[in-house]
Design a protein around this motif. Structure first.
Motif, PDB file in Angstrom:
ATOM      1  N   VAL A   1      38.833  35.579  29.846  1.00  0.00           N
ATOM      2  CA  VAL A   1      39.350  34.555  30.752  1.00  0.00           C
ATOM      3  C   VAL A   1      40.745  34.998  31.171  1.00  0.00           C
ATOM      4  CG1 VAL A   1      39.965  32.131  31.044  1.00  0.00           C
ATOM      5  CG2 VAL A   1      38.075  32.750  29.531  1.00  0.00           C
ATOM      6  N   TRP A   2      40.931  35.214  32.455  1.00  0.00           N
ATOM      7  CA  TRP A   2      42.228  35.666  32.944  1.00  0.00           C
ATOM      8  C   TRP A   2      43.075  34.482  33.409  1.00  0.00           C
ATOM      9  CZ3 TRP A   2      41.725  40.673  36.419  1.00  0.00           C
ATOM     10  CH2 TRP A   2      41.386  41.758  35.588  1.00  0.00           C
ATOM     11  N   ASN A   3      44.363  34.563  33.143  1.00  0.00           N
ATOM     12  CA  ASN A   3      45.303  33.589  33.687  1.00  0.00           C
ATOM     13  C   ASN A   3      45.762  34.073  35.062  1.00  0.00           C
ATOM     14  OD1 ASN A   3      46.964  31.304  33.708  1.00  0.00           O
ATOM     15  ND2 ASN A   3      48.697  32.418  32.858  1.00  0.00           N
ATOM     16  N   VAL A   4      45.756  33.185  36.057  1.00  0.00           N
ATOM     17  CA  VAL A   4      46.087  33.588  37.421  1.00  0.00           C
ATOM     18  C   VAL A   4      47.181  32.681  37.998  1.00  0.00           C
ATOM     19  CG1 VAL A   4      43.751  34.452  37.799  1.00  0.00           C
ATOM     20  CG2 VAL A   4      44.325  32.125  38.525  1.00  0.00           C
TER      21      VAL A   4
ATOM     22  N   THR B   1      42.702  39.129  47.417  1.00  0.00           N
ATOM     23  CA  THR B   1      41.787  40.262  47.612  1.00  0.00           C
ATOM     24  C   THR B   1      41.862  41.240  46.441  1.00  0.00           C
ATOM     25  OG1 THR B   1      41.987  40.079  50.016  1.00  0.00           O
ATOM     26  CG2 THR B   1      41.165  42.162  49.134  1.00  0.00           C
ATOM     27  N   GLY B   2      43.085  41.571  46.042  1.00  0.00           N
ATOM     28  CA  GLY B   2      43.265  42.475  44.906  1.00  0.00           C
ATOM     29  C   GLY B   2      42.782  41.862  43.615  1.00  0.00           C
ATOM     30  N   LEU B   3      43.017  40.566  43.460  1.00  0.00           N
ATOM     31  CA  LEU B   3      42.547  39.874  42.258  1.00  0.00           C
ATOM     32  C   LEU B   3      41.032  39.920  42.179  1.00  0.00           C
ATOM     33  CD1 LEU B   3      42.989  38.040  39.782  1.00  0.00           C
ATOM     34  CD2 LEU B   3      42.979  36.081  41.347  1.00  0.00           C
ATOM     35  N   GLY B   4      40.382  39.638  43.309  1.00  0.00           N
ATOM     36  CA  GLY B   4      38.922  39.658  43.319  1.00  0.00           C
ATOM     37  C   GLY B   4      38.369  41.008  42.942  1.00  0.00           C
ATOM     38  N   ARG B   5      39.003  42.067  43.421  1.00  0.00           N
ATOM     39  CA  ARG B   5      38.545  43.419  43.098  1.00  0.00           C
ATOM     40  C   ARG B   5      38.704  43.698  41.599  1.00  0.00           C
ATOM     41  NH1 ARG B   5      41.675  45.746  46.171  1.00  0.00           N
ATOM     42  NH2 ARG B   5      43.269  46.425  44.670  1.00  0.00           N
ATOM     43  N   LEU B   6      39.852  43.324  41.041  1.00  0.00           N
ATOM     44  CA  LEU B   6      40.097  43.555  39.613  1.00  0.00           C
ATOM     45  C   LEU B   6      39.148  42.737  38.743  1.00  0.00           C
ATOM     46  CD1 LEU B   6      44.001  43.613  39.607  1.00  0.00           C
ATOM     47  CD2 LEU B   6      42.505  45.507  38.926  1.00  0.00           C
ATOM     48  N   MET B   7      38.884  41.512  39.154  1.00  0.00           N
ATOM     49  CA  MET B   7      37.956  40.672  38.381  1.00  0.00           C
ATOM     50  C   MET B   7      36.558  41.270  38.393  1.00  0.00           C
ATOM     51  SD  MET B   7      39.274  36.807  39.354  1.00  0.00           S
ATOM     52  CE  MET B   7      37.911  36.021  38.496  1.00  0.00           C
ATOM     53  N   ALA B   8      36.130  41.771  39.528  1.00  0.00           N
ATOM     54  CA  ALA B   8      34.805  42.388  39.609  1.00  0.00           C
ATOM     55  C   ALA B   8      34.728  43.638  38.740  1.00  0.00           C
ATOM     56  CB  ALA B   8      34.480  42.705  41.067  1.00  0.00           C
TER      57      ALA B   8
ATOM     58  N   MET C   1      49.127  39.856  34.567  1.00  0.00           N
ATOM     59  CA  MET C   1      48.098  40.876  34.767  1.00  0.00           C
ATOM     60  C   MET C   1      48.138  41.941  33.678  1.00  0.00           C
ATOM     61  SD  MET C   1      45.417  41.700  36.197  1.00  0.00           S
ATOM     62  CE  MET C   1      45.423  40.389  37.411  1.00  0.00           C
ATOM     63  N   TYR C   2      49.316  42.317  33.235  1.00  0.00           N
ATOM     64  CA  TYR C   2      49.422  43.259  32.122  1.00  0.00           C
ATOM     65  C   TYR C   2      48.645  42.724  30.917  1.00  0.00           C
ATOM     66  CZ  TYR C   2      51.643  46.020  28.394  1.00  0.00           C
ATOM     67  OH  TYR C   2      51.888  46.841  27.313  1.00  0.00           O
ATOM     68  N   SER C   3      48.828  41.437  30.630  1.00  0.00           N
ATOM     69  CA  SER C   3      48.186  40.834  29.456  1.00  0.00           C
ATOM     70  C   SER C   3      46.705  40.576  29.696  1.00  0.00           C
ATOM     71  CB  SER C   3      48.900  39.534  29.091  1.00  0.00           C
ATOM     72  OG  SER C   3      50.271  39.769  28.805  1.00  0.00           O
ATOM     73  N   ASN C   4      46.330  40.225  30.930  1.00  0.00           N
ATOM     74  CA  ASN C   4      44.907  40.072  31.238  1.00  0.00           C
ATOM     75  C   ASN C   4      44.140  41.361  30.961  1.00  0.00           C
ATOM     76  OD1 ASN C   4      45.199  37.416  32.138  1.00  0.00           O
ATOM     77  ND2 ASN C   4      45.439  37.992  34.287  1.00  0.00           N
ATOM     78  N   LEU C   5      44.699  42.473  31.400  1.00  0.00           N
ATOM     79  CA  LEU C   5      44.039  43.760  31.183  1.00  0.00           C
ATOM     80  C   LEU C   5      44.046  44.143  29.705  1.00  0.00           C
ATOM     81  CD1 LEU C   5      45.464  45.648  34.286  1.00  0.00           C
ATOM     82  CD2 LEU C   5      43.096  44.879  33.949  1.00  0.00           C
TER      83      LEU C   5
ATOM     84  N   ASN D   1      36.347  44.270  36.093  1.00  0.00           N
ATOM     85  CA  ASN D   1      36.500  43.967  34.664  1.00  0.00           C
ATOM     86  C   ASN D   1      35.571  42.850  34.181  1.00  0.00           C
ATOM     87  OD1 ASN D   1      39.035  45.550  33.523  1.00  0.00           O
ATOM     88  ND2 ASN D   1      39.523  44.949  35.634  1.00  0.00           N
ATOM     89  N   ASN D   2      34.590  42.496  35.016  1.00  0.00           N
ATOM     90  CA  ASN D   2      33.585  41.490  34.648  1.00  0.00           C
ATOM     91  C   ASN D   2      34.238  40.176  34.204  1.00  0.00           C
ATOM     92  OD1 ASN D   2      30.973  40.477  34.286  1.00  0.00           O
ATOM     93  ND2 ASN D   2      30.914  41.113  32.138  1.00  0.00           N
ATOM     94  N   VAL D   3      35.196  39.714  34.973  1.00  0.00           N
ATOM     95  CA  VAL D   3      35.885  38.455  34.686  1.00  0.00           C
ATOM     96  C   VAL D   3      35.225  37.356  35.492  1.00  0.00           C
ATOM     97  CG1 VAL D   3      38.087  37.243  34.750  1.00  0.00           C
ATOM     98  CG2 VAL D   3      38.026  39.685  34.223  1.00  0.00           C
ATOM     99  N   ARG D   4      34.713  36.356  34.805  1.00  0.00           N
ATOM    100  CA  ARG D   4      33.942  35.298  35.444  1.00  0.00           C
ATOM    101  C   ARG D   4      34.608  33.934  35.372  1.00  0.00           C
ATOM    102  NH1 ARG D   4      28.289  36.878  35.690  1.00  0.00           N
ATOM    103  NH2 ARG D   4      28.083  39.044  34.987  1.00  0.00           N
ATOM    104  N   ALA D   5      35.753  33.845  34.721  1.00  0.00           N
ATOM    105  CA  ALA D   5      36.464  32.570  34.593  1.00  0.00           C
ATOM    106  C   ALA D   5      37.959  32.836  34.524  1.00  0.00           C
ATOM    107  CB  ALA D   5      36.007  31.825  33.336  1.00  0.00           C
ATOM    108  N   VAL D   6      38.739  31.864  34.980  1.00  0.00           N
ATOM    109  CA  VAL D   6      40.194  31.992  34.961  1.00  0.00           C
ATOM    110  C   VAL D   6      40.811  30.714  34.407  1.00  0.00           C
ATOM    111  CG1 VAL D   6      40.183  33.549  36.948  1.00  0.00           C
ATOM    112  CG2 VAL D   6      40.521  31.088  37.310  1.00  0.00           C
TER     113      VAL D   6
END
Length: 592
Positions: free
Chosen positions: A123-126, A138-145, A104-108, A147-152
């Motif tokens: 593209v975030w790694n999960v 739930t937390g992941l979904g909030r962060l993706m929304a 998550m540090y690197s995704n951000l 940060n406009n993340v549409r693919a993982v």
């Protein structure tokens, strides 16, 4: 956290690069059969719509990596330059650190790096949350929304978690419910049967498979036809006439343009789509439409076009034959009607009809043909007649390379075979192979090399060692042979060895082809060894020639240098044999 300057965040658009809102789809039709496209039909299939095709790259990846050659490209600025060079309008961007460091540090961090560029999408790694290292769904979904993340991406093998375990169910349930595009490779999930199990378990989760190789067709093709939630890219999956085959089998909506730039050349991969003999509307789907649907992007990105492109780049984007001479120095051939080369090799339409049809579509004026069965299938005595049969039906400009196997025949038998095969004046090349079991400077080859030296033939060498000792030894021993290093552009390490050999010996050349199509390696070869001894080759139909051609054409080399590599240098290789070649086997460039 400070922005990483080494990632090139501050780079702007290249001069001469323009963007505009232009998207056109056509409704042309194509034959239901195999690729049989004449030049006028190619224009009908592509035409102006091809020039304005919007490309949205489904997988690019930036960041540092282990075991990297110093010249390998990896920065954000490298990706941006490649996209601008190749007229790529938008891209999904992954980050190596999202796998190699805290996720998550690197995704951000990735989001911060690409924030200045609205045509780049993260593209975030999960992974599962139960170890406390990663947010719960739930937390992941909030962060993706946010940060406009549409693919993982998922990396179960590399990041050491078991995707089959029950505790992973909440993660995949969340991704499935929201239909989040999930990107991975087959090895990350395990074996091919594990990939199928994943598709069965999560039928509503759109999965994009990257990294599959052209010799894995017998695994991939049945899966993509059976499971509509499986999507594939062609980064390494460079299968001959693959786009046409998958379109014909009803898989068009599952095909995604993805380049793996800046490691690989985006121009190589877009050319595969630009030249696809399918309706324009379906090309538009593969170039970007399918991806935008999966990402739920309703407003198309602005069309970005390189205003400084040369005539070759423009021709490919229009789906037209190149307007300059093209000579392919590395062409194999199956018997007419075959699609299989044995072993792990499937080659759609790999006989003379398919190969020469494709060659005409791309603008070839000739090239060197060798058999497949005589080389890779270890049946040299049958391979040379296969090559001769192909030459019997070849258009003007094609000649043959013979092969002889010292492991199955005695020296006396070899001498007789050599004389008999080369009695056909259309043969001017020598093609040994590593499967014969002898290094090429072994005395068992002397009879062949001596004959070649006497007749001023050339040899195409796929090295059987980790170095190029064979080429260097033969170049010194047989100075009247032009020795061509096959696959010299396959890696920067191989390029270094080729550059060293070329600097030592004036009769050594380098042919570029190989699946990795590393971004920048052709320019690297030219800078190191000069522009006069680089040669174009494709290795068709083992892999499709369109990626190999686009790799060179969308390089940053000047047009005049590209023309040399495409054909003019090849003419220097075959020049000592022109008097021997029948008129029909001489490329038209020879008479200019």
């Amino acid at each position: 956290m400070k922005t990483n300057a080494w990632m090139g965040v501050g780079i702007g658009a290249l001069p001469g690069f323009a963007s505009q809102e232009v998207v056109r789809d056509g409704q042309e039709t194509v034959r239901a059969g195999r690729l049989e496209v004449m030049e006028d039909e190619a224009h009908t299939l592509n035409g102006a719509a091809g020039e304005n095709l919007l490309f949205f790259d489904g997988f690019t990846r930036i960041g540092p990596r282990k075991y990297k050659h110093p010249a390998e490209q990896w920065k954000l600025e490298h990706l941006l330059k490649d996209m601008d060079q190749c007229s790529i309008s938008a891209a999904l961007v992954a980050y190596t650190q999202s796998v190699n460091y805290d996720l998550m540090y690197s995704n951000l961090e990735l989001n911060r790096l690409i924030k200045p560029y609205p045509h780049l999408f993260p593209v975030w790694n999960v992974m599962p949350h139960q170890t406390g290292e990663f947010p719960d769904p739930t937390g992941l979904g909030r962060l993706m929304a946010e940060n406009n993340v549409r693919a993982v991406t998922i990396h179960p093998k590399t990041n050491a978690w078991d995707w089959k375990a029950r505790h992973c169910t909440p993660l995949f349930a969340h991704l499935s419910k929201n239909k989040i595009l999930t990107i991975t490779t087959a090895p990350e999930l395990g074996a091919w049967e594990d990939l199928e199990e994943f598709l069965i378990r999560y039928p509503t989760l759109p999965l994009l498979l990257t990294g599959a190789f052209w010799n894995e067709q017998r695994y991939v093709l049945p899966l993509v036809q059976q499971y509509k939630n499986l999507h594939i890219s062609f980064d390494n999956f460079q299968i001959n006439e693959g786009v046409e085959y998958l379109h014909r089998t009803g898989c068009t909506d599952q095909l995604i343009f993805a380049s793996n730039s800046p490691t690989m050349s985006a121009g190589a991969h877009r050319s595969y789509i630009d030249y696809a003999a399918i309706p324009a509307a379906d090309r538009a789907k593969i170039a970007g439409g399918n991806l935008m649907r999966l990402l739920k992007i309703t407003q198309k990105p602005a069309l970005r076009q390189n205003q400084n492109e040369d005539i070759l780049m423009r021709a490919i984007r229009a789906g037209s034959p190149l307007p300059v001479s093209v000579i392919d120095m590395h062409m194999h051939m199956l018997h007419e009607g075959l699609d299989s080369g044995g072993w792990t090799y499937r080659m759609e339409n790999g006989g003379p009809k398919g190969i020469f049809g494709m060659a005409k579509r791309l603008g070839y004026q000739g090239g060197g043909i060798m058999s497949w069965n005589g080389v890779v299938s270890q049946n040299a005595i049958a391979g040379n007649p296969c090559t001769a049969e192909a030459l019997d039906v070849a258009p003007k400009g094609y000649w043959g390379l013979a092969t002889f196997d010292p492991s199955h025949y005695s020296q006396d038998e070899l001498r007789k075979m050599i004389a008999d095969v080369y009695a056909d004046k259309r043969f001017i090349g020598m093609k040994p192979y590593q499967f014969y079991g002898f290094e090429y400077h072994d005395p068992v080859y002397d009879a062949w090399w001596e004959y070649g030296n006497q007749n001023k033939f050339y040899g195409l060498i796929h090295n059987s060692r980790a170095d190029l000792l064979e080429v260097e030894t033969l170049a010194k021993r047989y100075p009247d042979v032009r020795w061509i290093i096959a696959h010299a552009g396959g890696s920067f390490k191989m390029a270094d060895m080729a550059i060293a050999a070329i600097k030592k010996y004036p009769n050594v050349y380098a042919e570029i082809t190989l699946t990795p199509v590393p971004l920048g390696v052709i320019e690297y070869l030219v800078a190191g060894a000069g522009e006069n001894r680089m040669l174009y080759g494709s290795d068709l139909p083992m892999r499709d020639p369109r990626q190999q051609l686009g790799w060179l054409v969308f390089s940053t080399l000047p047009l005049e240098v590209k023309k040399k590599i495409l054909a003019e240098n090849a003419m220097q290789v075959i020049k000592p044999c022109l008097d021997r070649l029948p008129e029909h086997s001489r490329p038209s460039l020879a008479s200019k």
